[in-house]
Design an enzyme around this catalytic site. Structure first.
Site, PDB file in Angstrom:
ATOM      1  CD  GLU A  13      -0.237 -55.713-110.266  1.00 11.44           C
ATOM      2  OE1 GLU A  13      -0.791 -56.466-109.498  1.00 11.44           O
ATOM      3  OE2 GLU A  13       0.951 -56.075-110.636  1.00 11.44           O
ATOM      4  CD  GLU A  62       4.349 -54.954-109.332  1.00  9.72           C
ATOM      5  OE1 GLU A  62       4.241 -56.303-109.330  1.00  9.72           O
ATOM      6  OE2 GLU A  62       3.601 -54.208-108.824  1.00  9.72           O
TER       7      GLU A  62
HETATM    8  N1  JSK Z   1      -5.996 -64.078-113.376  1.00  3.81           N
HETATM    9  N2  JSK Z   1      -6.210 -65.069-112.308  1.00  3.81           N
HETATM   10  N3  JSK Z   1      -7.464 -65.700-112.285  1.00  3.81           N
HETATM   11  C1  JSK Z   1      -7.720 -67.062-112.017  1.00  3.81           C
HETATM   12  C2  JSK Z   1      -7.704 -67.058-110.386  1.00  3.81           C
HETATM   13  O1  JSK Z   1      -6.444 -66.819-109.814  1.00  3.81           O
HETATM   14  C3  JSK Z   1      -6.565 -66.289-108.759  1.00  3.81           C
HETATM   15  C4  JSK Z   1      -4.944 -65.567-108.438  1.00  3.81           C
HETATM   16  O2  JSK Z   1      -4.883 -64.552-109.368  1.00  3.81           O
HETATM   17  C5  JSK Z   1      -3.925 -63.731-109.329  1.00  3.81           C
HETATM   18  C6  JSK Z   1      -3.609 -63.062-110.410  1.00  3.81           C
HETATM   19  C7  JSK Z   1      -2.476 -62.161-110.354  1.00  3.81           C
HETATM   20  C8  JSK Z   1      -1.721 -62.131-109.313  1.00  3.81           C
HETATM   21  C9  JSK Z   1      -0.393 -60.822-109.341  1.00  3.81           C
HETATM   22  C10 JSK Z   1       0.560 -61.074-108.224  1.00  3.81           C
HETATM   23  N4  JSK Z   1       1.248 -60.162-108.589  1.00  3.81           N
HETATM   24  C11 JSK Z   1       2.718 -59.782-108.006  1.00  3.81           C
HETATM   25  C12 JSK Z   1       2.201 -58.604-107.033  1.00  3.81           C
HETATM   26  N5  JSK Z   1       1.878 -57.435-108.112  1.00  3.81           N
HETATM   27  C13 JSK Z   1       1.772 -56.265-107.505  1.00  3.81           C
HETATM   28  C14 JSK Z   1       2.871 -56.159-106.256  1.00  3.81           C
HETATM   29  O3  JSK Z   1       2.362 -56.116-105.135  1.00  3.81           O
HETATM   30  C15 JSK Z   1       3.089 -58.088-106.446  1.00  3.81           C
HETATM   31  O4  JSK Z   1       3.130 -58.782-105.043  1.00  3.81           O
HETATM   32  N6  JSK Z   1       1.035 -59.847-109.966  1.00  3.81           N
HETATM   33  N7  JSK Z   1       0.080 -60.494-110.129  1.00  3.81           N
HETATM   34  C16 JSK Z   1      -2.149 -62.767-108.193  1.00  3.81           C
HETATM   35  C17 JSK Z   1      -3.073 -63.634-108.041  1.00  3.81           C
END
Ligand code: JSK
Length: 448
Positions: free
Chosen positions: A166, A353
């Protein structure tokens, strides 16, 4: 009722990551990582949770692998903790750490499970962060030294490798949005980090080829967004394109085309930030790779809004059913984004994932996580649809094998097929575990 039959060589698996499951954070010669520092800093993680113990898989990996064998998976995606291999990041090698992963991989292989290894799943040695971390080009050389040790030690046992998990989270979530370690909030820092990890990726791929592991494959695992415009206006469509490109194209264009996507490059340039490209960087990044891992959870509906974050792209709640972490459930985004990625060619893709955060707990020893079963069925059906279109989707790894440390959400957000009672580490397979076990055993899935 419809039966979805999968190819005989289709891989079924689950996924985890070192900081989220290992624990033993001060054992086996392990050095501190940026996630130890970030989680130990009050306010960063829900209720002060951290990965000190996690699911104690450093000690319980044999129990975990026995559960994987019961589940019937043929592939297990895990990550190596760099701080166990080189505790201060680019100094002395910790043989105890290498020995641990040999025992772990040997136990996987003895169970008939293919190791699918992520070199970097966010746990950078803190000692490297102390001198700039991924902002510092020196970290590229440290990563390549780490990768060389791993390839030399494990290329005969591990045939599937991912350099980075990621990259959007590593660069933007962690260095612009400040939500993950190390918690910076600066666009230029995010572009520096993103570029340096891409250069490190390219050097590692070239090294992998030079060390010529006979039948190994290597790639990278972007988490991908699928954004649908709220209206047909050009502004809304452009806002969605920026959202999609920042997760996928910003990293895959350099890898597959040797250049950053022009539109987003100019968007960032107007904001006063550009990637710190040096002579030769783009050529090294564009080393041919064998596969990509795609992490997909949910789509969004976005519209243009001048005050909506660094992309001026506002996600709109359209009232869909959501998982317990608040993400909408809509599997069509998986089909659409995989087709979107075909612009890079009919590349080998693994879903590395996909899963649902459903915070069910055992009732009389049963975890009836029917919502997770519904989520998995919908998304595996889209996987079959994509394969049916002739796309080289080669495998599916459910996130996650078991409940674990979900980063800033700590242990309150549960993605596992196996419930973990973090008071005593008791593992309880959920109903989704048995449902997935049946899909794997049959290599086909029926709609409900
Ligand atoms: N885009 N957001 N911006 C707005 C502000 O958001 C704040 C938070 O944002 C995010 C965006 C995406 C994630 C996320 C988590 N996972 C799951 C993990 N993948 C790898 C593996 O370790 C899993 O645990 N995938 N994606 C978390 C927080």
């Amino acid at each position: 009722m419809t039966i979805f039959q999968f190819p005989n060589d289709f891989r079924w698996g689950t996924a985890t990551a070192s900081y989220q499951i290992e624990g033993a954070y001060q054992e086996g010669g392990r050095g501190l990582s940026i996630w130890d520092t970030f989680a130990h800093t009050p306010g960063n993680v829900y209720d002060g949770h951290n990965g000190n113990i996690a699911t104690d898989s450093y000690h319980r990996y044999e129990e975990d692998i026995a559960l994987m064998k019961e589940l019937g998976i043929d592939t297990y995606r895990f990550s190596i903790a760099w701080p166990r291999i080189i505790p201060d990041g680019d100094g002395e090698i910790n043989q105890e750490g290498i020995d641990f992963y040999h025992r772990f991989v040997d136990t996987l292989l003895a169970a008939g499970i293919e190791p699918f290894c992520t070199l970097y799943h966010w746990d950078l040695p803190q000692a490297l962060q102390d001198v700039g971390g991924w902002e510092n080009r020196r970290t590229i050389d440290a990563f390549v030294k780490y990768a060389e040790i791993m390839f030399r030690e494990f290329a005969s046992k591990i045939k599937f490798w991912l350099t980075f998990n990621e990259p959007w989270c590593i660069a933007f979530l962690s260095n612009l949005e400040g939500k993950h370690a190390p918690g910076n909030t600066d666009l230029q820092v995010a572009l520096n980090v993103g570029h340096h990890l891409l250069v490190a990726h390219g050097h590692a791929v070239k090294l992998f080829r030079d060390m010529s592991p006979a039948d190994g494959q290597i790639g990278i695992a972007p988490n991908v967004a699928w954004a649908v415009p709220y209206s047909k206006s050009a502004e809304d469509r452009a806002a969605c394109n920026r959202n999609i490109e920042v997760y996928a194209d910003w990293f895959l264009d350099p890898v597959y085309k040797g250049s950053y996507p022009e539109s987003l490059y100019n968007w960032f340039k107007e904001a006063g930030a550009t990637p710190p490209v040096q002579d030769g960087d783009m050529e090294i990044i564009a080393q041919p790779i064998d596969l990509i891992g795609i992490n997909y959870y949910h789509p969004t509906v976005n519209r243009y809004h001048p005050e909506a974050g660094y992309l001026h792209s506002e996600p709109i709640d359209m009232g869909l059913f959501k998982t317990d972490i608040g993400w909408p459930i809509d599997s069509t985004g998986l089909y659409d984004v995989i087709h979107y990625l075909q612009k890079y060619g009919n590349i080998d893709i693994y879903i590395t994932e996909n899963g649902a955060c459903i915070n069910d707990s055992p009732q009389n020893g049963i975890v009836d996580d029917s919502m997770r079963i519904s989520y998995l069925q919908q998304h595996i059906a889209q996987v079959h649809r994509v394969i049916n279109d002739g796309i080289h989707l080669k495998g599916y790894m459910a996130w996650s094998l078991m409940d674990n440390f979900e980063w800033a959400e700590g242990y309150r957000m549960r993605f596992g097929l196996i419930h973990v009672d973090f008071r005593n580490q008791v593992r309880t397979p959920k109903e989704s575990f048995y449902w997935y076990q049946n899909v794997i055993r049959n290599n086909w899935m029926e709609t409900r």
